[in-house]
Design a protein around this motif. Sequence first.
Motif, PDB file in Angstrom:
ATOM      1  N   GLY A   6       0.801  -1.297   0.007  1.00 34.14           N
ATOM      2  CA  GLY A   6      -0.008   0.174  -0.074  1.00 34.14           C
ATOM      3  C   GLY A   6       0.879   1.290  -0.066  1.00 34.14           C
ATOM      4  O   GLY A   6       1.658   1.353   0.869  1.00 34.14           O
ATOM      5  N   ALA A   7       0.688   1.882  -1.036  1.00 32.41           N
ATOM      6  CA  ALA A   7       1.605   3.113  -1.179  1.00 32.41           C
ATOM      7  C   ALA A   7       1.291   4.185  -0.272  1.00 32.41           C
ATOM      8  O   ALA A   7       1.891   5.438  -0.148  1.00 32.41           O
ATOM      9  CB  ALA A   7       1.515   3.733  -2.482  1.00 32.41           C
ATOM     10  N   GLY A   8      -0.213   4.338   0.418  1.00 35.24           N
ATOM     11  CA  GLY A   8      -0.453   5.346   1.293  1.00 35.24           C
ATOM     12  C   GLY A   8      -1.300   6.196   0.276  1.00 35.24           C
ATOM     13  O   GLY A   8      -1.903   5.917  -0.782  1.00 35.24           O
ATOM     14  N   GLY A  72      13.997 -15.278  -9.718  1.00 39.22           N
ATOM     15  CA  GLY A  72      14.655 -14.928  -8.303  1.00 39.22           C
ATOM     16  C   GLY A  72      14.573 -13.332  -7.978  1.00 39.22           C
ATOM     17  O   GLY A  72      15.327 -13.210  -7.110  1.00 39.22           O
ATOM     18  N   LYS A  73      13.699 -12.832  -8.661  1.00 42.22           N
ATOM     19  CA  LYS A  73      13.692 -11.236  -8.235  1.00 42.22           C
ATOM     20  C   LYS A  73      12.642 -10.956  -7.316  1.00 42.22           C
ATOM     21  O   LYS A  73      11.623 -11.723  -6.938  1.00 42.22           O
ATOM     22  CB  LYS A  73      13.486 -10.389  -9.463  1.00 42.22           C
ATOM     23  N   GLN A  74      12.861  -9.483  -6.607  1.00 36.70           N
ATOM     24  CA  GLN A  74      12.097  -9.200  -5.619  1.00 36.70           C
ATOM     25  C   GLN A  74      11.107  -8.355  -6.476  1.00 36.70           C
ATOM     26  O   GLN A  74      11.521  -7.359  -6.979  1.00 36.70           O
ATOM     27  CB  GLN A  74      12.995  -8.559  -4.551  1.00 36.70           C
ATOM     28  N   ILE A  75       9.847  -8.451  -6.305  1.00 34.25           N
ATOM     29  CA  ILE A  75       8.808  -7.890  -6.953  1.00 34.25           C
ATOM     30  C   ILE A  75       7.890  -7.028  -5.986  1.00 34.25           C
ATOM     31  O   ILE A  75       7.483  -7.624  -5.242  1.00 34.25           O
ATOM     32  CB  ILE A  75       8.040  -8.713  -8.010  1.00 34.25           C
ATOM     33  N   ILE A  76       7.736  -5.902  -6.412  1.00 35.97           N
ATOM     34  CA  ILE A  76       6.712  -4.856  -5.544  1.00 35.97           C
ATOM     35  C   ILE A  76       5.479  -4.629  -6.464  1.00 35.97           C
ATOM     36  O   ILE A  76       5.845  -3.820  -7.541  1.00 35.97           O
ATOM     37  CB  ILE A  76       7.451  -3.661  -5.150  1.00 35.97           C
ATOM     38  N   ARG A  77       4.522  -4.951  -6.048  1.00 38.03           N
ATOM     39  CA  ARG A  77       3.101  -4.348  -6.741  1.00 38.03           C
ATOM     40  C   ARG A  77       2.696  -3.333  -6.043  1.00 38.03           C
ATOM     41  O   ARG A  77       1.834  -3.436  -4.913  1.00 38.03           O
ATOM     42  CB  ARG A  77       2.115  -5.436  -6.782  1.00 38.03           C
ATOM     43  N   LEU A  78       2.853  -2.089  -6.266  1.00 38.74           N
ATOM     44  CA  LEU A  78       2.474  -0.875  -5.635  1.00 38.74           C
ATOM     45  C   LEU A  78       1.025  -0.361  -5.877  1.00 38.74           C
ATOM     46  O   LEU A  78       0.882   0.307  -6.926  1.00 38.74           O
ATOM     47  CB  LEU A  78       3.543   0.332  -5.868  1.00 38.74           C
ATOM     48  N   HIS A  79       0.143  -0.441  -4.872  1.00 40.39           N
ATOM     49  CA  HIS A  79      -1.096   0.016  -4.964  1.00 40.39           C
ATOM     50  C   HIS A  79      -1.404   1.050  -4.209  1.00 40.39           C
ATOM     51  O   HIS A  79      -0.608   1.525  -3.490  1.00 40.39           O
ATOM     52  CB  HIS A  79      -2.216  -0.920  -4.615  1.00 40.39           C
ATOM     53  N   THR A  80      -2.489   1.972  -4.619  1.00 43.53           N
ATOM     54  CA  THR A  80      -2.823   3.265  -4.004  1.00 43.53           C
ATOM     55  C   THR A  80      -3.509   3.162  -2.562  1.00 43.53           C
ATOM     56  O   THR A  80      -3.986   1.739  -2.538  1.00 43.53           O
ATOM     57  CB  THR A  80      -3.617   4.144  -4.577  1.00 43.53           C
ATOM     58  N   GLY A  81      -3.157   4.086  -1.615  1.00 43.10           N
ATOM     59  CA  GLY A  81      -3.911   3.641  -0.270  1.00 43.10           C
ATOM     60  C   GLY A  81      -3.445   2.438   0.244  1.00 43.10           C
ATOM     61  O   GLY A  81      -2.230   2.075   0.474  1.00 43.10           O
ATOM     62  N   ASP A  82      -4.505   1.648   0.691  1.00 46.95           N
ATOM     63  CA  ASP A  82      -4.383   0.414   1.162  1.00 46.95           C
ATOM     64  C   ASP A  82      -4.859  -0.774   0.233  1.00 46.95           C
ATOM     65  O   ASP A  82      -6.147  -0.431  -0.285  1.00 46.95           O
ATOM     66  CB  ASP A  82      -4.929  -0.092   2.488  1.00 46.95           C
ATOM     67  N   TYR A 103       3.324 -14.943  -2.095  1.00 48.99           N
ATOM     68  CA  TYR A 103       3.185 -13.471  -2.040  1.00 48.99           C
ATOM     69  C   TYR A 103       2.864 -13.022  -0.604  1.00 48.99           C
ATOM     70  O   TYR A 103       2.521 -13.699   0.342  1.00 48.99           O
ATOM     71  CB  TYR A 103       2.081 -12.888  -3.046  1.00 48.99           C
ATOM     72  N   ASP A 104       2.952 -11.700  -0.337  1.00 47.74           N
ATOM     73  CA  ASP A 104       2.674 -11.198   0.894  1.00 47.74           C
ATOM     74  C   ASP A 104       2.223  -9.871   0.333  1.00 47.74           C
ATOM     75  O   ASP A 104       2.139  -9.259  -0.350  1.00 47.74           O
ATOM     76  CB  ASP A 104       3.927 -10.829   1.816  1.00 47.74           C
ATOM     77  N   ILE A 105       1.521  -9.274   1.737  1.00 51.04           N
ATOM     78  CA  ILE A 105       0.803  -8.065   1.620  1.00 51.04           C
ATOM     79  C   ILE A 105       1.366  -7.069   2.729  1.00 51.04           C
ATOM     80  O   ILE A 105       1.300  -7.187   3.774  1.00 51.04           O
ATOM     81  CB  ILE A 105      -0.646  -8.056   1.693  1.00 51.04           C
ATOM     82  N   CYS A 106       1.702  -5.763   2.275  1.00 56.99           N
ATOM     83  CA  CYS A 106       2.153  -4.817   3.182  1.00 56.99           C
ATOM     84  C   CYS A 106       0.830  -3.731   3.256  1.00 56.99           C
ATOM     85  O   CYS A 106       0.844  -2.961   2.191  1.00 56.99           O
ATOM     86  CB  CYS A 106       3.396  -4.293   3.057  1.00 56.99           C
ATOM     87  N   PRO A 107       0.213  -3.588   4.395  1.00 54.08           N
ATOM     88  CA  PRO A 107      -0.921  -2.621   4.494  1.00 54.08           C
ATOM     89  C   PRO A 107      -0.282  -1.164   4.303  1.00 54.08           C
ATOM     90  O   PRO A 107       0.964  -0.770   4.495  1.00 54.08           O
ATOM     91  CB  PRO A 107      -1.658  -2.838   5.857  1.00 54.08           C
ATOM     92  N   GLY A 108      -1.273  -0.175   3.841  1.00 47.16           N
ATOM     93  CA  GLY A 108      -1.158   1.309   3.544  1.00 47.16           C
ATOM     94  C   GLY A 108      -2.194   2.047   4.348  1.00 47.16           C
ATOM     95  O   GLY A 108      -3.071   1.628   4.773  1.00 47.16           O
ATOM     96  N   VAL A 109      -1.935   3.420   4.252  1.00 42.86           N
ATOM     97  CA  VAL A 109      -2.765   4.216   4.709  1.00 42.86           C
ATOM     98  C   VAL A 109      -3.709   4.489   3.817  1.00 42.86           C
ATOM     99  O   VAL A 109      -3.589   5.277   2.708  1.00 42.86           O
ATOM    100  CB  VAL A 109      -2.171   5.630   5.216  1.00 42.86           C
TER     101      VAL A 109
END
Length: 270
Positions: A6-8, A72-82, A103-109
């Motif tokens: 989540g990009a916030g 073998g790369k580190q991938i980020i799927r960057l979404h708006t907000g949460d 996959y994993d999820i990193c919460p956002g604002v």
Amino acid sequence: MITFVGAGSGAEDLITVRGQQLLKEADIVIYAGSLVNPGLLSLCRKECQVYNSAEMTLEEVLGVMISAYREGKQIIRLHTGDPCLYGAIREQMDALKKENIPYDICPGVSSFCGAAAALGAEYTLPGISQSVVITRMAGRTPVPDQESIASFAAHQATMVIFLSTGRLSELPAELIRGGYPADTPAAIVYKATWPEEKTLRCTVGTLQETARREGITKTALIVVGRILGDGYGRSKLYDPSFTTEFRRASEPEMQGGKETDAAQERSCNE
């Protein structure tokens, strides 16, 4: 690993510490270019490959993620907000599961939090509203019949309405049909937490006129409810007459001149 981040809500410094670190370590970043602040990409290493998903289909996004994962790369799927709100991540996660890709999820604002901050508002005021309805108008993406604006408006709870600024010719009538009086306080928050943030207070009946006057047609949230007014009840959590798990009442709670039994016995675990 593939991580949905989540990009916030807009401001560059409202991404989480975890999300910031993940961006710094990424080999591949696929970001929602129409909504995510591009300033966040400055956190990426020079050799990081960046893709703008606004110009891609789901299949193209998945193709990049799956290929990069197998390399073998580190991938980020960057979404708006949460990502959990209107992020279209379920279909991506299900596709990755079929490929046995973790996959994993990193919460956002979320922007609905940013909108409350911009308005100096509390969505859950005692005696006014203890629930928040997060919803949207039906458009090219349909909304289930039982989740219509009018049906939610019947509850008189706080409403935060996403993705509906372009349908303000219809929204006020639906809110009023559901039960909100036309003079119910409302607000339009344009690009909450971005440098160009703008807050416009109005009423349900003047939502369309307010947006038209200010030239706002997208990238705004609509907040509706009496929490935007002046009246509310005092919270019991810090009331001196209210006993909690951590504090004994210092004053009796009075009703009709007599201390209530409930005031002597009850506790609050909030």
